[in-house]
Motif scaffolding. Structure first.
Motif, PDB file in Angstrom:
ATOM      1  N   SER A   1      18.557  28.046 -40.769  1.00  0.00           N
ATOM      2  CA  SER A   1      17.643  29.084 -40.066  1.00  0.00           C
ATOM      3  C   SER A   1      17.331  30.129 -41.196  1.00  0.00           C
ATOM      4  CB  SER A   1      18.434  29.903 -38.886  1.00  0.00           C
ATOM      5  OG  SER A   1      19.443  30.609 -39.112  1.00  0.00           O
ATOM      6  N   ALA A   2      16.149  31.069 -40.550  1.00  0.00           N
ATOM      7  CA  ALA A   2      15.828  31.937 -41.559  1.00  0.00           C
ATOM      8  C   ALA A   2      16.872  33.007 -41.716  1.00  0.00           C
ATOM      9  CB  ALA A   2      14.489  32.597 -40.912  1.00  0.00           C
ATOM     10  N   SER A   3      17.712  33.288 -40.814  1.00  0.00           N
ATOM     11  CA  SER A   3      18.829  34.150 -41.033  1.00  0.00           C
ATOM     12  C   SER A   3      20.091  33.496 -42.107  1.00  0.00           C
ATOM     13  CB  SER A   3      19.679  34.492 -39.607  1.00  0.00           C
ATOM     14  OG  SER A   3      18.610  35.290 -38.868  1.00  0.00           O
ATOM     15  N   GLN A   4      20.089  32.435 -41.949  1.00  0.00           N
ATOM     16  CA  GLN A   4      21.098  31.644 -42.784  1.00  0.00           C
ATOM     17  C   GLN A   4      20.747  31.495 -44.260  1.00  0.00           C
ATOM     18  OE1 GLN A   4      21.525  28.077 -40.480  1.00  0.00           O
ATOM     19  NE2 GLN A   4      23.296  28.716 -39.514  1.00  0.00           N
ATOM     20  N   LEU A   5      19.277  31.284 -44.326  1.00  0.00           N
ATOM     21  CA  LEU A   5      18.467  31.503 -45.714  1.00  0.00           C
ATOM     22  C   LEU A   5      18.827  32.616 -46.316  1.00  0.00           C
ATOM     23  CD1 LEU A   5      16.951  29.178 -47.389  1.00  0.00           C
ATOM     24  CD2 LEU A   5      15.038  30.326 -46.052  1.00  0.00           C
ATOM     25  N   ARG A   6      18.663  33.850 -45.445  1.00  0.00           N
ATOM     26  CA  ARG A   6      18.886  35.049 -46.074  1.00  0.00           C
ATOM     27  C   ARG A   6      20.238  35.124 -46.781  1.00  0.00           C
ATOM     28  NH1 ARG A   6      18.142  39.776 -42.406  1.00  0.00           N
ATOM     29  NH2 ARG A   6      18.376  40.778 -44.091  1.00  0.00           N
ATOM     30  N   VAL A   7      21.271  34.861 -45.871  1.00  0.00           N
ATOM     31  CA  VAL A   7      22.562  34.678 -46.374  1.00  0.00           C
ATOM     32  C   VAL A   7      22.673  33.791 -47.794  1.00  0.00           C
ATOM     33  CG1 VAL A   7      25.083  33.960 -46.028  1.00  0.00           C
ATOM     34  CG2 VAL A   7      23.715  34.945 -44.087  1.00  0.00           C
ATOM     35  N   LEU A   8      22.161  32.804 -47.912  1.00  0.00           N
ATOM     36  CA  LEU A   8      22.187  32.001 -48.881  1.00  0.00           C
ATOM     37  C   LEU A   8      21.733  32.508 -50.059  1.00  0.00           C
ATOM     38  CD1 LEU A   8      21.183  28.454 -47.449  1.00  0.00           C
ATOM     39  CD2 LEU A   8      23.719  29.252 -48.260  1.00  0.00           C
ATOM     40  N   PHE A   9      20.575  33.290 -50.159  1.00  0.00           N
ATOM     41  CA  PHE A   9      19.716  34.033 -51.121  1.00  0.00           C
ATOM     42  C   PHE A   9      20.668  35.269 -51.595  1.00  0.00           C
ATOM     43  CE2 PHE A   9      15.650  32.483 -49.569  1.00  0.00           C
ATOM     44  CZ  PHE A   9      15.479  31.424 -50.343  1.00  0.00           C
ATOM     45  N   VAL A  10      21.337  35.919 -50.783  1.00  0.00           N
ATOM     46  CA  VAL A  10      22.250  36.872 -51.060  1.00  0.00           C
ATOM     47  C   VAL A  10      23.372  36.494 -51.959  1.00  0.00           C
ATOM     48  CG1 VAL A  10      23.687  38.704 -50.133  1.00  0.00           C
ATOM     49  CG2 VAL A  10      21.418  38.671 -49.334  1.00  0.00           C
TER      50      VAL A  10
ATOM     51  N   ILE B   1      30.913  38.017 -53.079  1.00  0.00           N
ATOM     52  CA  ILE B   1      30.975  39.113 -52.369  1.00  0.00           C
ATOM     53  C   ILE B   1      31.760  38.817 -51.064  1.00  0.00           C
ATOM     54  CG2 ILE B   1      28.869  40.103 -53.104  1.00  0.00           C
ATOM     55  CD1 ILE B   1      27.472  39.382 -50.306  1.00  0.00           C
ATOM     56  N   ASN B   2      32.201  40.132 -50.621  1.00  0.00           N
ATOM     57  CA  ASN B   2      33.104  39.778 -49.278  1.00  0.00           C
ATOM     58  C   ASN B   2      32.244  39.945 -48.037  1.00  0.00           C
ATOM     59  OD1 ASN B   2      32.820  42.561 -48.789  1.00  0.00           O
ATOM     60  ND2 ASN B   2      34.646  43.277 -49.708  1.00  0.00           N
TER      61      ASN B   2
ATOM     62  N   HIS C   1      20.147  45.825 -56.548  1.00  0.00           N
ATOM     63  CA  HIS C   1      21.735  46.021 -57.128  1.00  0.00           C
ATOM     64  C   HIS C   1      22.033  47.322 -57.069  1.00  0.00           C
ATOM     65  CE1 HIS C   1      22.154  41.724 -58.263  1.00  0.00           C
ATOM     66  NE2 HIS C   1      20.966  41.958 -58.943  1.00  0.00           N
ATOM     67  N   HIS C   2      21.165  48.152 -57.382  1.00  0.00           N
ATOM     68  CA  HIS C   2      21.494  49.900 -57.091  1.00  0.00           C
ATOM     69  C   HIS C   2      21.932  50.057 -55.755  1.00  0.00           C
ATOM     70  CE1 HIS C   2      20.621  53.968 -56.184  1.00  0.00           C
ATOM     71  NE2 HIS C   2      20.979  54.116 -57.632  1.00  0.00           N
ATOM     72  N   ASP C   3      21.392  49.722 -54.806  1.00  0.00           N
ATOM     73  CA  ASP C   3      21.628  49.873 -53.344  1.00  0.00           C
ATOM     74  C   ASP C   3      23.139  49.225 -52.956  1.00  0.00           C
ATOM     75  OD1 ASP C   3      19.117  51.201 -53.027  1.00  0.00           O
ATOM     76  OD2 ASP C   3      18.290  49.546 -52.031  1.00  0.00           O
ATOM     77  N   ALA C   4      23.122  47.876 -53.414  1.00  0.00           N
ATOM     78  CA  ALA C   4      24.458  47.432 -53.234  1.00  0.00           C
ATOM     79  C   ALA C   4      25.722  48.110 -54.009  1.00  0.00           C
ATOM     80  CB  ALA C   4      24.504  45.946 -53.629  1.00  0.00           C
ATOM     81  N   ASP C   5      25.297  48.624 -55.213  1.00  0.00           N
ATOM     82  CA  ASP C   5      26.362  49.201 -55.917  1.00  0.00           C
ATOM     83  C   ASP C   5      26.748  50.451 -55.193  1.00  0.00           C
ATOM     84  OD1 ASP C   5      26.700  47.222 -57.619  1.00  0.00           O
ATOM     85  OD2 ASP C   5      25.288  48.402 -59.358  1.00  0.00           O
ATOM     86  N   SER C   6      25.721  51.337 -54.721  1.00  0.00           N
ATOM     87  CA  SER C   6      25.901  52.560 -54.232  1.00  0.00           C
ATOM     88  C   SER C   6      26.411  52.608 -52.498  1.00  0.00           C
ATOM     89  CB  SER C   6      24.745  53.621 -54.141  1.00  0.00           C
ATOM     90  OG  SER C   6      23.698  52.987 -53.487  1.00  0.00           O
ATOM     91  N   SER C   7      26.501  51.382 -51.942  1.00  0.00           N
ATOM     92  CA  SER C   7      26.626  51.517 -50.547  1.00  0.00           C
ATOM     93  C   SER C   7      28.547  51.368 -50.352  1.00  0.00           C
ATOM     94  CB  SER C   7      26.267  50.074 -49.610  1.00  0.00           C
ATOM     95  OG  SER C   7      26.910  48.953 -50.389  1.00  0.00           O
ATOM     96  N   PRO C   8      28.870  51.816 -49.358  1.00  0.00           N
ATOM     97  CA  PRO C   8      30.413  51.885 -49.141  1.00  0.00           C
ATOM     98  C   PRO C   8      31.080  50.484 -49.069  1.00  0.00           C
ATOM     99  CG  PRO C   8      29.338  52.626 -47.273  1.00  0.00           C
ATOM    100  CD  PRO C   8      28.186  52.450 -48.229  1.00  0.00           C
ATOM    101  N   ARG C   9      32.126  50.301 -49.509  1.00  0.00           N
ATOM    102  CA  ARG C   9      32.550  49.066 -49.486  1.00  0.00           C
ATOM    103  C   ARG C   9      34.101  48.777 -49.174  1.00  0.00           C
ATOM    104  NH1 ARG C   9      30.323  45.153 -54.218  1.00  0.00           N
ATOM    105  NH2 ARG C   9      28.581  46.503 -54.755  1.00  0.00           N
ATOM    106  N   SER C  10      34.413  47.954 -48.154  1.00  0.00           N
ATOM    107  CA  SER C  10      35.420  47.816 -47.852  1.00  0.00           C
ATOM    108  C   SER C  10      35.834  46.348 -47.351  1.00  0.00           C
ATOM    109  CB  SER C  10      35.893  48.675 -46.613  1.00  0.00           C
ATOM    110  OG  SER C  10      34.940  48.289 -45.476  1.00  0.00           O
TER     111      SER C  10
END
Length: 160
Positions: free
Chosen positions: A39-48, A55-56, A150-159
């Motif tokens: 689906s379109a949502s699943q395709l976004r997951v694949l691209f990410v 990634i977790n 990549h900047h946004d991903a690096d600056s987002s809180p991770r857990s």
């Protein structure tokens, strides 16, 4: 002096409007190349996952502006289709890392080939100089957008 050389510099809002229109037209063209079984949502997951391999789940959910349970269900379906693999982290058994499977990579490669076929039909009709200008602009856009993502991903809180 050419007309292009005397054209005033476009404002960011004008470029954003034209880029949005181009993206909408791309969606129409790309709609001719089925994304089944994703689906379109699943395709976004694949691209990410393609761009942020390993990634977790929480980071993926953040990237999608979604919740971990919804993202987990998307990944369940993608894993069942053989497009995604989950691997327990070597450092923490509680953390699961997400990867594209070989089949997932092949799916994206095939999708890109079919989408590019649709694009070539349009690009073949454009004058060569306009294609060159488009390529130059799109390369700059892609570099800047990737850097921002990549900047946004690096600056987002991770857990986990």
């Amino acid at each position: 002096m050419t007309v292009t050389a005397s054209r005033p510099r476009p404002r960011p809002d004008e470029v954003a409007r034209v880029t949005s229109t181009a993206a909408e037209l791309l969606e129409v063209l790309w709609g001719r190349a089925s994304t089944a079984p994703a689906s379109a949502s699943q395709l976004r997951v694949l691209f990410v996952l393609e761009h942020q391999e390993g990634i977790n789940l929480r980071t993926l959910a953040d990237s999608l502006a979604s919740t971990p349970p919804s993202t987990s269900r998307l990944c369940d379906r993608l894993q069942a289709a053989g497009l995604v693999e989950r691997v327990v982290s070597a450092t923490s058994r509680r953390e699961v890392r997400l990867y594209l499977s070989r089949r997932g990579r092949a799916f994206l490669d095939d999708l890109r080939i079919r989408r590019e076929h649709e694009l070539r039909a349009v690009l073949d009709r454009m004058p060569a100089a306009k294609r060159t200008a488009l390529l130059t602009g799109l390369e700059a856009f892609c570099d800047t957008a990737a850097s921002q993502i990549h900047h946004d991903a690096d600056s987002s809180p991770r857990s986990a």
